[in-house]
Design a protein around this motif. Sequence first.
Motif, mmCIF file in Angstrom:
data_model
loop_
_atom_site.group_PDB
_atom_site.id
_atom_site.type_symbol
_atom_site.label_atom_id
_atom_site.label_comp_id
_atom_site.label_asym_id
_atom_site.label_seq_id
_atom_site.Cartn_x
_atom_site.Cartn_y
_atom_site.Cartn_z
ATOM 1 N N UNK A 130 -5.464 7.755 -14.071
ATOM 2 C CA UNK A 130 -4.414 6.868 -13.563
ATOM 3 C C UNK A 130 -4.513 6.770 -12.042
ATOM 4 N N UNK A 131 -4.863 7.867 -11.387
ATOM 5 C CA UNK A 131 -5.043 7.851 -9.932
ATOM 6 C C UNK A 131 -6.111 6.827 -9.549
ATOM 7 N N UNK A 153 0.821 -1.213 0.000
ATOM 8 C CA UNK A 153 0.000 0.000 0.000
ATOM 9 C C UNK A 153 0.851 1.257 0.000
ATOM 10 N N UNK A 154 1.941 1.238 0.758
ATOM 11 C CA UNK A 154 2.828 2.406 0.810
ATOM 12 C C UNK A 154 3.424 2.695 -0.566
ATOM 13 N N UNK A 155 3.829 1.653 -1.271
ATOM 14 C CA UNK A 155 4.364 1.826 -2.629
ATOM 15 C C UNK A 155 3.300 2.396 -3.568
ATOM 16 N N UNK A 181 0.304 9.417 -5.506
ATOM 17 C CA UNK A 181 0.644 10.824 -5.283
ATOM 18 C C UNK A 181 1.321 11.431 -6.506
ATOM 19 N N UNK A 182 2.179 10.646 -7.139
ATOM 20 C CA UNK A 182 2.876 11.123 -8.346
ATOM 21 C C UNK A 182 1.879 11.396 -9.474
ATOM 22 N N UNK A 211 -6.840 18.922 -4.951
ATOM 23 C CA UNK A 211 -5.617 19.663 -4.683
ATOM 24 C C UNK A 211 -4.605 18.785 -3.981
ATOM 25 N N UNK A 212 -3.336 18.938 -4.385
ATOM 26 C CA UNK A 212 -2.272 18.128 -3.785
ATOM 27 C C UNK A 212 -1.880 18.643 -2.411
#
Length: 495
Positions: A331-332, A313-315, A321-322, A482-483
Amino acid sequence: MDSIEVFDSPGKGRGLRATKELLSGDVLFSEPPFAAVVFDSLADKICHSCFRRQDKLQRCGQCKFAQYCDKTCQSAGWKEHKLECGAIKAFGAIGDNFGKAPNENIRLAARIMWRLDKEGGVMSDMQMTSLDDLENHISDMPEDDLKELKVDIHNFLDYWPRNSKQHRVDDISHIFGVINCNGFTVSDQRGLNAVGVGLFPNLCLVNHDCWPNCTVILNHGNQSAVNTVYHSQMRIELRALGKIELGEEVTVSYVDFLNVTEDRQRQLKMHYFFDCTCEHCKGHIKDDLKMGGKEVDGVKVPEEQVKEVTEYSLQMLQKMDKARMEGNYHEVIKICRECMEKQEPVLADTHIYQLRMWSTASEVLAYLQFIDEAADYARKMVDGYNKLYHPCNAHLGMATMRAGVTHWQAGKIEVGHGMICKAYAILQRTHGPTHPITKDLEAMRMQTEMELRMFRENEYIYKSMREAALKNQPMSMMNEPMAESVKNLFRRQKK
């Protein structure tokens, strides 16, 4: 300040404590910024006076950098921008700086120095500390941060006008150090996205606790009234989250409680140079929920499987985020769905990596107009947050509001109205009844209450009217995700 006073807090240095009994929602103090600036990355999207996000802004005709909603905001901001305007113009004419403005730290430091030169370190009887007395923690900075500090000071000296009062490098360093560990995150009018940084001296005296008894919100004030008599200044407000006893220390949380104890401790040590000894850190309270595995019929998922999916999950969060930063929202969603498929059979519904996936998926799906699916993930997110956050946490209130609106838009009026009512109850305490967000939420509450009555009287007619309304006026696009969200109280410069 009739409700608080400065005192020596054991193991923490100076702090603030209550001089009388306080109740939930009480305002302990409000404070305008000593100075504040918009982030470099949003300089052309946010008004440099009221810090509101606007589609169309008017640029300063002289420096070509500052942007404003209209002439009213430009006039209101001129007092701070007057000296800055010429300095930005001159800085942008220097060699490698051609056409550029100095970074946000330098602009903020300059605004502070100009104000110090004009008014001194204490502006009013309401200010409980001078800027000279604030900690700068320069001696605690790691080597890389010291190198960046030297670069900022060098660029500051290029930026600082020769006809302004000249200052010693030690004094300039002190201001940069104060900004580095006390720069408060300024949000936009929605209260969800970080758009700038400011310095609020009294707020710097409020110590940290991971489970605090107060919260800080930003009120943008009012500069739109035709008569300037009715204008009000942007300010922060320190509000009680529950009953505070006489003599009790008032605290806020510098970091998001959704992080596990180890991560909170690391952030606090790295950014604010202290070790937190609050009860939630000492007892690692709720860490088991935040990183736990699913339990089905009393049987827990094996720890090795939980660990494996947690690492995966962390990966995936990093990949997500990218893609989000690049604006690649399809893609998100692809990444979220792929990850959630592996998470749901293994991780607890309070696991913070799963909550992050649900939060992002609900926000981006709503933006892409997949409202029903967005509502499902928003509900799961809020259910998890309710088990982790303080019941009056502002993040919980804002998340519940977003989930309620998403359900309302999906036609799930009963759930939507319930969430909006709950969010309204939270934000009444954290933001106050007169805050623009609370007022918007009150209007939503009244509208959904009316629609809920129609729904209960005749579900078929309600749905028919809703469909007809949507055909005549299609649902508008949600705001673009928003990021930069507001999670931490104080802001650190990005590396």
